[in-house]
Design a protein around this motif. Structure first.
Motif, PDB file in Angstrom:
ATOM      1  N   THR A 125       0.747  -1.214  -0.421  1.00  0.00           N
ATOM      2  CA  THR A 125       0.026  -0.191   0.111  1.00  0.00           C
ATOM      3  C   THR A 125       0.646   1.379   0.282  1.00  0.00           C
ATOM      4  OG1 THR A 125      -2.114   1.143   1.411  1.00  0.00           O
ATOM      5  CG2 THR A 125      -0.207   0.304   2.293  1.00  0.00           C
ATOM      6  N   ALA A 126       0.456   2.430  -0.220  1.00  0.00           N
ATOM      7  CA  ALA A 126       0.748   3.900  -0.170  1.00  0.00           C
ATOM      8  C   ALA A 126       1.436   3.920   1.129  1.00  0.00           C
ATOM      9  CB  ALA A 126       0.035   4.719  -0.641  1.00  0.00           C
ATOM     10  N   ASN A 127       2.280   4.570   1.256  1.00  0.00           N
ATOM     11  CA  ASN A 127       2.327   5.027   3.253  1.00  0.00           C
ATOM     12  C   ASN A 127       2.244   6.221   3.355  1.00  0.00           C
ATOM     13  OD1 ASN A 127       4.338   5.176   5.777  1.00  0.00           O
ATOM     14  ND2 ASN A 127       6.395   5.353   4.261  1.00  0.00           N
ATOM     15  N   SER A 128       1.188   6.707   4.403  1.00  0.00           N
ATOM     16  CA  SER A 128       0.619   8.180   4.616  1.00  0.00           C
ATOM     17  C   SER A 128       1.256   8.959   4.886  1.00  0.00           C
ATOM     18  CB  SER A 128      -0.504   7.021   5.609  1.00  0.00           C
ATOM     19  OG  SER A 128       0.413   6.829   7.076  1.00  0.00           O
ATOM     20  N   GLU A 129       2.905   8.529   5.493  1.00  0.00           N
ATOM     21  CA  GLU A 129       3.879   9.628   5.470  1.00  0.00           C
ATOM     22  C   GLU A 129       4.542  10.075   4.525  1.00  0.00           C
ATOM     23  OE1 GLU A 129       6.087   7.663   8.357  1.00  0.00           O
ATOM     24  OE2 GLU A 129       5.026   7.859  10.142  1.00  0.00           O
ATOM     25  N   ASN A 130       4.414   8.941   3.411  1.00  0.00           N
ATOM     26  CA  ASN A 130       4.942   9.707   2.164  1.00  0.00           C
ATOM     27  C   ASN A 130       4.173   8.856   1.392  1.00  0.00           C
ATOM     28  OD1 ASN A 130       6.116  10.298  -0.455  1.00  0.00           O
ATOM     29  ND2 ASN A 130       8.491  10.340   0.710  1.00  0.00           N
ATOM     30  N   PRO A 131       2.953   9.111   0.493  1.00  0.00           N
ATOM     31  CA  PRO A 131       2.259   8.893  -0.505  1.00  0.00           C
ATOM     32  C   PRO A 131       2.568   8.588  -1.799  1.00  0.00           C
ATOM     33  CG  PRO A 131       1.035  10.762   0.399  1.00  0.00           C
ATOM     34  CD  PRO A 131       2.354  10.899   0.326  1.00  0.00           C
ATOM     35  N   GLU A 132       4.611   9.151  -1.925  1.00  0.00           N
ATOM     36  CA  GLU A 132       4.878   8.061  -2.961  1.00  0.00           C
ATOM     37  C   GLU A 132       5.628   6.907  -2.937  1.00  0.00           C
ATOM     38  OE1 GLU A 132       7.264  12.009  -4.302  1.00  0.00           O
ATOM     39  OE2 GLU A 132       5.754  13.163  -5.104  1.00  0.00           O
ATOM     40  N   GLN A 133       5.560   6.117  -1.495  1.00  0.00           N
ATOM     41  CA  GLN A 133       6.087   5.889  -1.336  1.00  0.00           C
ATOM     42  C   GLN A 133       5.345   4.742  -1.083  1.00  0.00           C
ATOM     43  OE1 GLN A 133       8.949   6.702   2.217  1.00  0.00           O
ATOM     44  NE2 GLN A 133      10.712   7.329   1.594  1.00  0.00           N
ATOM     45  N   LEU A 134       5.917   3.496  -1.217  1.00  0.00           N
ATOM     46  CA  LEU A 134       5.493   2.006  -0.847  1.00  0.00           C
ATOM     47  C   LEU A 134       5.880   1.843   0.453  1.00  0.00           C
ATOM     48  CD1 LEU A 134       5.360   0.329  -4.607  1.00  0.00           C
ATOM     49  CD2 LEU A 134       3.181   2.073  -3.195  1.00  0.00           C
ATOM     50  N   THR A 135       4.925   0.539   1.272  1.00  0.00           N
ATOM     51  CA  THR A 135       4.784   0.078   2.317  1.00  0.00           C
ATOM     52  C   THR A 135       4.398  -1.402   2.854  1.00  0.00           C
ATOM     53  OG1 THR A 135       6.081  -0.238   4.782  1.00  0.00           O
ATOM     54  CG2 THR A 135       3.593   1.650   3.334  1.00  0.00           C
ATOM     55  N   LEU A 136       4.722  -2.347   3.716  1.00  0.00           N
ATOM     56  CA  LEU A 136       3.528  -3.419   3.630  1.00  0.00           C
ATOM     57  C   LEU A 136       2.501  -3.197   4.364  1.00  0.00           C
ATOM     58  CD1 LEU A 136       6.375  -6.174   3.221  1.00  0.00           C
ATOM     59  CD2 LEU A 136       4.986  -5.233   1.513  1.00  0.00           C
ATOM     60  N   VAL A 137       2.167  -4.548   4.772  1.00  0.00           N
ATOM     61  CA  VAL A 137       0.856  -3.742   6.042  1.00  0.00           C
ATOM     62  C   VAL A 137       0.111  -5.022   6.391  1.00  0.00           C
ATOM     63  CG1 VAL A 137       0.535  -1.144   5.055  1.00  0.00           C
ATOM     64  CG2 VAL A 137      -1.363  -2.947   4.291  1.00  0.00           C
ATOM     65  N   THR A 138      -0.461  -4.920   7.390  1.00  0.00           N
ATOM     66  CA  THR A 138      -1.609  -5.961   7.103  1.00  0.00           C
ATOM     67  C   THR A 138      -2.798  -6.578   6.210  1.00  0.00           C
ATOM     68  OG1 THR A 138      -2.347  -5.370   9.206  1.00  0.00           O
ATOM     69  CG2 THR A 138      -0.462  -6.425   9.845  1.00  0.00           C
ATOM     70  N   ALA A 139      -3.660  -7.716   6.863  1.00  0.00           N
ATOM     71  CA  ALA A 139      -4.994  -7.473   6.349  1.00  0.00           C
ATOM     72  C   ALA A 139      -6.106  -6.322   6.355  1.00  0.00           C
ATOM     73  CB  ALA A 139      -5.586  -9.093   6.385  1.00  0.00           C
ATOM     74  N   ASN A 140      -5.556  -5.800   7.516  1.00  0.00           N
ATOM     75  CA  ASN A 140      -6.204  -4.701   7.767  1.00  0.00           C
ATOM     76  C   ASN A 140      -5.922  -3.280   8.207  1.00  0.00           C
ATOM     77  OD1 ASN A 140      -5.158  -5.180  10.554  1.00  0.00           O
ATOM     78  ND2 ASN A 140      -6.015  -4.329  11.578  1.00  0.00           N
ATOM     79  N   GLY A 141      -5.161  -3.318   6.995  1.00  0.00           N
ATOM     80  CA  GLY A 141      -4.348  -1.910   6.896  1.00  0.00           C
ATOM     81  C   GLY A 141      -3.270  -1.081   7.744  1.00  0.00           C
ATOM     82  N   ASP A 142      -2.237  -2.551   9.390  1.00  0.00           N
ATOM     83  CA  ASP A 142      -2.000  -2.106   9.728  1.00  0.00           C
ATOM     84  C   ASP A 142      -0.343  -2.372   9.169  1.00  0.00           C
ATOM     85  OD1 ASP A 142      -3.267  -1.066  11.619  1.00  0.00           O
ATOM     86  OD2 ASP A 142      -3.889  -2.946  12.108  1.00  0.00           O
TER      87      ASP A 142
END
Length: 279
Positions: free
Chosen positions: A128-145
């Motif tokens: 998903t997109a990183n909320s701290e930097n929308p231009e970056q991607l990051t990994l989250v759990t099934a519920n978005g954590d």
């Protein structure tokens, strides 16, 4: 209400809590990384009734004097059982399974008022997109954590990657030019006393109030070094719920509930007979 009815009604309430716990286990039998709960009972305080007015009749008695009348039973503790669940191969690059029973992924959870670090055994992650930097991607759990690395930071993923590779707990991405880029080491913690964990919803756990329990966090939780990380890629850990055992436990709990319900009915009938005699 007489003593028998009070004792049975108190116990019925606790048995209902056990049935709720069993039902929760059964409902999560297909939840990735779920750990079953098991209720442990103990007797409530009993009352000593001295029914013998002549102490001479009790000489040589080996059992306690008089009668011991119990007050029912209650759930002493709902224990989390952390035995390893079965492993299932999925073929998906962002599915990870921990193979050590007391290891957990580090998760950053947000409740709107702030963030809190939690732990989970569920290893199905997504991009998903990183909320701290929308231009970056990051990994989250099934519920978005957010999944955290071993430094407690979010794992940043470059946009032009093609695939993921896990090597000795370190996550690499293959770039379009074929090179490998290390995006960090999976954040994994070892919990020495799993009963210090409190279910926090969404198949996650938070630490209990360790100070109130007389522990320091370092006594309960420590970070797992790279050499000790045991994670399988393209694999998920199933729940450790044994449906046959849960069904058996449910039947036993229902029989106990029926027994106590019958005790209340019989006590009510006896009260009716006594009232009829008085009339």
């Amino acid at each position: 209400m007489n003593r028998a009815m009070i004792t049975a009604s108190v116990t019925m309430n606790q048995i209902q809590s056990q049935i709720d716990s069993i039902s929760h286990n059964m409902a999560n039998s297909q939840t990735v990384g779920y750990k079953r709960r098991e209720s442990a009972f103990h007797d409530l305080l009993s009352q000593q009734l001295h029914s013998q007015s002549n102490p001479q009749m009790e000489v040589g008695r080996l059992t306690p004097l008089g009668l011991q009348v119990g007050s029912g039973a209650k759930i002493a503790q709902t224990v989390l059982q952390f035995e390893q669940g079965s492993l299932q191969t999925t073929g998906r690059e962002l599915d990870f399974a921990l193979t050590t029973a007391n290891h957990f992924f580090r998760i950053e959870s947000s409740d709107g008022a702030g963030t809190e670090e939690r732990l989970t055994r569920a290893g199905n992650f997504y991009i998903t997109a990183n909320s701290e930097n929308p231009e970056q991607l990051t990994l989250v759990t099934a519920n978005g954590d957010y999944l955290l690395d071993n430094n407690g930071e979010r794992m940043i993923i470059p946009e032009d990657f093609t695939s993921f590779q896990l090597q000795d707990g370190q996550l690499f991405v293959t770039m379009q030019d074929g090179s490998l880029e290390n995006i960090g080491t999976l954040g994994i913690r070892q919990v020495h006393n799993p009963q210090a964990l409190v279910p926090a919803g969404e198949n996650q756990f938070a630490l209990a109030d360790l100070e109130a329990l007389g522990y320091a966090e370092a006594d309960i939780v420590e970070d797992v070094g790279v050499a000790e990380i045991a994670v399988l890629q393209k694999t998920l850990e199933s729940s450790n719920v044994d449906m046959a055992k849960e069904m058996s436990d449910l039947l036993v709990a229902q029989r106990h509930y029926q027994f106590n319900s019958r005790a209340i009915s019989m006590a009510d009938q006896m009260s009716g007979l006594v009232n009829g005699i008085r009339g």
